[in-house]
Design a protein around this motif. Structure first.
Motif, PDB file in Angstrom:
ATOM      1  N   THR A 220     100.844 134.539  69.452  1.00 51.53           N
ATOM      2  CA  THR A 220      99.462 134.961  69.624  1.00 51.53           C
ATOM      3  C   THR A 220      98.620 134.543  68.422  1.00 51.53           C
ATOM      4  O   THR A 220      97.491 134.045  68.580  1.00 51.53           O
ATOM      5  N   LEU A 221      99.166 134.715  67.226  1.00 52.16           N
ATOM      6  CA  LEU A 221      98.471 134.292  66.012  1.00 52.16           C
ATOM      7  C   LEU A 221      98.196 132.787  66.042  1.00 52.16           C
ATOM      8  O   LEU A 221      97.105 132.339  65.699  1.00 52.16           O
ATOM      9  N   GLN A 222      99.172 132.010  66.474  1.00 50.36           N
ATOM     10  CA  GLN A 222      98.992 130.563  66.565  1.00 50.36           C
ATOM     11  C   GLN A 222      97.887 130.206  67.558  1.00 50.36           C
ATOM     12  O   GLN A 222      97.070 129.327  67.275  1.00 50.36           O
ATOM     13  N   VAL A 223      97.865 130.862  68.697  1.00 50.26           N
ATOM     14  CA  VAL A 223      96.841 130.576  69.709  1.00 50.26           C
ATOM     15  C   VAL A 223      95.461 130.951  69.187  1.00 50.26           C
ATOM     16  O   VAL A 223      94.501 130.184  69.341  1.00 50.26           O
ATOM     17  N   VAL A 224      95.346 132.109  68.545  1.00 48.83           N
ATOM     18  CA  VAL A 224      94.050 132.546  68.008  1.00 48.83           C
ATOM     19  C   VAL A 224      93.560 131.565  66.941  1.00 48.83           C
ATOM     20  O   VAL A 224      92.391 131.156  66.940  1.00 48.83           O
ATOM     21  N   LEU A 225      94.444 131.164  66.033  1.00 47.62           N
ATOM     22  CA  LEU A 225      94.049 130.200  65.002  1.00 47.62           C
ATOM     23  C   LEU A 225      93.698 128.843  65.611  1.00 47.62           C
ATOM     24  O   LEU A 225      92.738 128.196  65.184  1.00 47.62           O
ATOM     25  N   ALA A 226      94.459 128.414  66.604  1.00 49.17           N
ATOM     26  CA  ALA A 226      94.150 127.141  67.262  1.00 49.17           C
ATOM     27  C   ALA A 226      92.776 127.195  67.906  1.00 49.17           C
ATOM     28  O   ALA A 226      91.977 126.252  67.768  1.00 49.17           O
ATOM     29  N   LEU A 227      92.472 128.290  68.596  1.00 54.23           N
ATOM     30  CA  LEU A 227      91.148 128.448  69.202  1.00 54.23           C
ATOM     31  C   LEU A 227      90.055 128.461  68.139  1.00 54.23           C
ATOM     32  O   LEU A 227      88.995 127.858  68.316  1.00 54.23           O
ATOM     33  N   PHE A 228      90.310 129.133  67.029  1.00 46.96           N
ATOM     34  CA  PHE A 228      89.329 129.164  65.955  1.00 46.96           C
ATOM     35  C   PHE A 228      89.046 127.756  65.444  1.00 46.96           C
ATOM     36  O   PHE A 228      87.891 127.356  65.313  1.00 46.96           O
TER      37      PHE A 228
ATOM     38  N   VAL B  29      89.630 124.807  66.834  1.00 39.29           N
ATOM     39  CA  VAL B  29      89.073 123.885  67.837  1.00 39.29           C
ATOM     40  C   VAL B  29      87.636 124.267  68.201  1.00 39.29           C
ATOM     41  O   VAL B  29      86.753 123.406  68.182  1.00 39.29           O
ATOM     42  N   ILE B  30      87.399 125.534  68.510  1.00 43.15           N
ATOM     43  CA  ILE B  30      86.093 125.934  69.039  1.00 43.15           C
ATOM     44  C   ILE B  30      85.092 126.282  67.933  1.00 43.15           C
ATOM     45  O   ILE B  30      83.971 125.772  67.922  1.00 43.15           O
ATOM     46  N   ALA B  31      85.491 127.143  67.019  1.00 45.94           N
ATOM     47  CA  ALA B  31      84.530 127.631  66.033  1.00 45.94           C
ATOM     48  C   ALA B  31      84.341 126.693  64.851  1.00 45.94           C
ATOM     49  O   ALA B  31      83.290 126.709  64.219  1.00 45.94           O
ATOM     50  N   SER B  32      85.339 125.885  64.557  1.00 44.72           N
ATOM     51  CA  SER B  32      85.241 125.061  63.359  1.00 44.72           C
ATOM     52  C   SER B  32      85.023 123.578  63.671  1.00 44.72           C
ATOM     53  O   SER B  32      84.104 122.963  63.132  1.00 44.72           O
ATOM     54  N   ALA B  33      85.848 122.990  64.520  1.00 47.55           N
ATOM     55  CA  ALA B  33      85.741 121.552  64.795  1.00 47.55           C
ATOM     56  C   ALA B  33      84.584 121.217  65.728  1.00 47.55           C
ATOM     57  O   ALA B  33      83.855 120.242  65.493  1.00 47.55           O
ATOM     58  N   LEU B  34      84.405 122.004  66.762  1.00 52.33           N
ATOM     59  CA  LEU B  34      83.386 121.685  67.765  1.00 52.33           C
ATOM     60  C   LEU B  34      81.977 121.536  67.193  1.00 52.33           C
ATOM     61  O   LEU B  34      81.303 120.542  67.488  1.00 52.33           O
ATOM     62  N   PRO B  35      81.507 122.474  66.344  1.00 50.25           N
ATOM     63  CA  PRO B  35      80.160 122.285  65.782  1.00 50.25           C
ATOM     64  C   PRO B  35      80.018 120.986  64.985  1.00 50.25           C
ATOM     65  O   PRO B  35      78.962 120.353  64.999  1.00 50.25           O
ATOM     66  N   LYS B  36      81.076 120.581  64.324  1.00 47.71           N
ATOM     67  CA  LYS B  36      81.031 119.329  63.562  1.00 47.71           C
ATOM     68  C   LYS B  36      81.014 118.124  64.500  1.00 47.71           C
ATOM     69  O   LYS B  36      80.294 117.151  64.271  1.00 47.71           O
ATOM     70  N   LEU B  37      81.809 118.185  65.550  1.00 49.73           N
ATOM     71  CA  LEU B  37      81.934 117.040  66.452  1.00 49.73           C
ATOM     72  C   LEU B  37      80.720 116.863  67.361  1.00 49.73           C
ATOM     73  O   LEU B  37      80.462 115.752  67.831  1.00 49.73           O
TER      74      LEU B  37
ATOM     75  N   GLU C 128      90.324 119.065  61.848  1.00 47.49           N
ATOM     76  CA  GLU C 128      90.452 120.443  62.331  1.00 47.49           C
ATOM     77  C   GLU C 128      90.858 120.482  63.804  1.00 47.49           C
ATOM     78  O   GLU C 128      91.691 121.310  64.196  1.00 47.49           O
ATOM     79  N   LEU C 129      90.309 119.600  64.598  1.00 43.03           N
ATOM     80  CA  LEU C 129      90.683 119.527  66.012  1.00 43.03           C
ATOM     81  C   LEU C 129      92.161 119.168  66.163  1.00 43.03           C
ATOM     82  O   LEU C 129      92.897 119.827  66.907  1.00 43.03           O
ATOM     83  N   ALA C 130      92.596 118.160  65.438  1.00 45.87           N
ATOM     84  CA  ALA C 130      94.008 117.751  65.504  1.00 45.87           C
ATOM     85  C   ALA C 130      94.923 118.874  65.024  1.00 45.87           C
ATOM     86  O   ALA C 130      95.965 119.151  65.639  1.00 45.87           O
ATOM     87  N   GLY C 131      94.554 119.543  63.938  1.00 45.28           N
ATOM     88  CA  GLY C 131      95.369 120.649  63.431  1.00 45.28           C
ATOM     89  C   GLY C 131      95.427 121.810  64.399  1.00 45.28           C
ATOM     90  O   GLY C 131      96.493 122.407  64.602  1.00 45.28           O
ATOM     91  N   GLY C 132      94.298 122.138  65.012  1.00 43.72           N
ATOM     92  CA  GLY C 132      94.280 123.230  65.988  1.00 43.72           C
ATOM     93  C   GLY C 132      95.160 122.943  67.187  1.00 43.72           C
ATOM     94  O   GLY C 132      95.903 123.805  67.649  1.00 43.72           O
ATOM     95  N   ILE C 133      95.107 121.717  67.682  1.00 47.71           N
ATOM     96  CA  ILE C 133      95.957 121.338  68.820  1.00 47.71           C
ATOM     97  C   ILE C 133      97.422 121.318  68.407  1.00 47.71           C
ATOM     98  O   ILE C 133      98.297 121.802  69.121  1.00 47.71           O
TER      99      ILE C 133
END
Length: 155
Positions: free
Chosen positions: A38-46, A48-56, A83-88
């Motif tokens: 669950t921690l991994q999924v939450v961090l991955a979502l963070f 991908v969505i909250a950190s990488a997406l605004p930049k991309l 960040e996107l690659a790390g989240g995935i």
């Protein structure tokens, strides 16, 4: 109603490929595996969505921050892709530990940037994120051997 249980024995071969955390079939071990996943999924979502997406997508807040640092859009897109690659990669079993270490390194850089360019305004955030990333890196460390075997096989 009674319940019959049968003890499970492990062979040396089966224990060599088993997960690191919570080897037992007890409720506590199962809860630990679920909590870690669950921690991994939450961090991955963070990431991908909250950190990488605004930049991309070049959100104005991200553009402003990177322009203030003098890194421009190239730096913004590079950090966004990392960040996107790390989240995935946090969700791919063989890459989980390496991804957590790489994202921790990225967070060390983010901490330094927050201190030098933004007067430490949000410097605690990257440090806070390093803690669960370190836990994931440690708990999933056996996957590093699997990754090394895959890389050696391809070479």
């Amino acid at each position: 109603m009674s319940e019959t249980t049968v003890p499970v024995t492990r062979t040396a071969a089966s224990s060599a490929v088993s997960p690191v955390i919570a080897e037992s079939s007890t409720g506590r071990g199962r809860r630990a595996r679920i909590a870690l996943r669950t921690l991994q999924v939450v961090l991955a979502l963070f990431y991908v969505i909250a950190s990488a997406l605004p930049k991309l997508i070049a959100h104005p807040s991200a553009v402003e921050g990177f322009d203030e640092m003098g890194w421009g859009s190239a730096g913004m897109y590079i950090i966004g892709v990392l960040e996107l690659a790390g989240g995935i990669a946090l969700l791919i079993p063989v890459l989980q530990s390496v991804a957590a270490v790489a994202l921790s390194g990225l967070m060390v850089g983010a901490f330094v940037v927050q201190l030098t360019y933004f007067d430490g305004e949000n410097a605690a955030t990257p440090l806070i994120l390093i803690v669960p990333l370190a836990l994931i890196a440690w708990a999933r460390r056996r996957h590093n051997a699997d990754l090394l075997r895959l890389v050696r096989r391809r070479a």
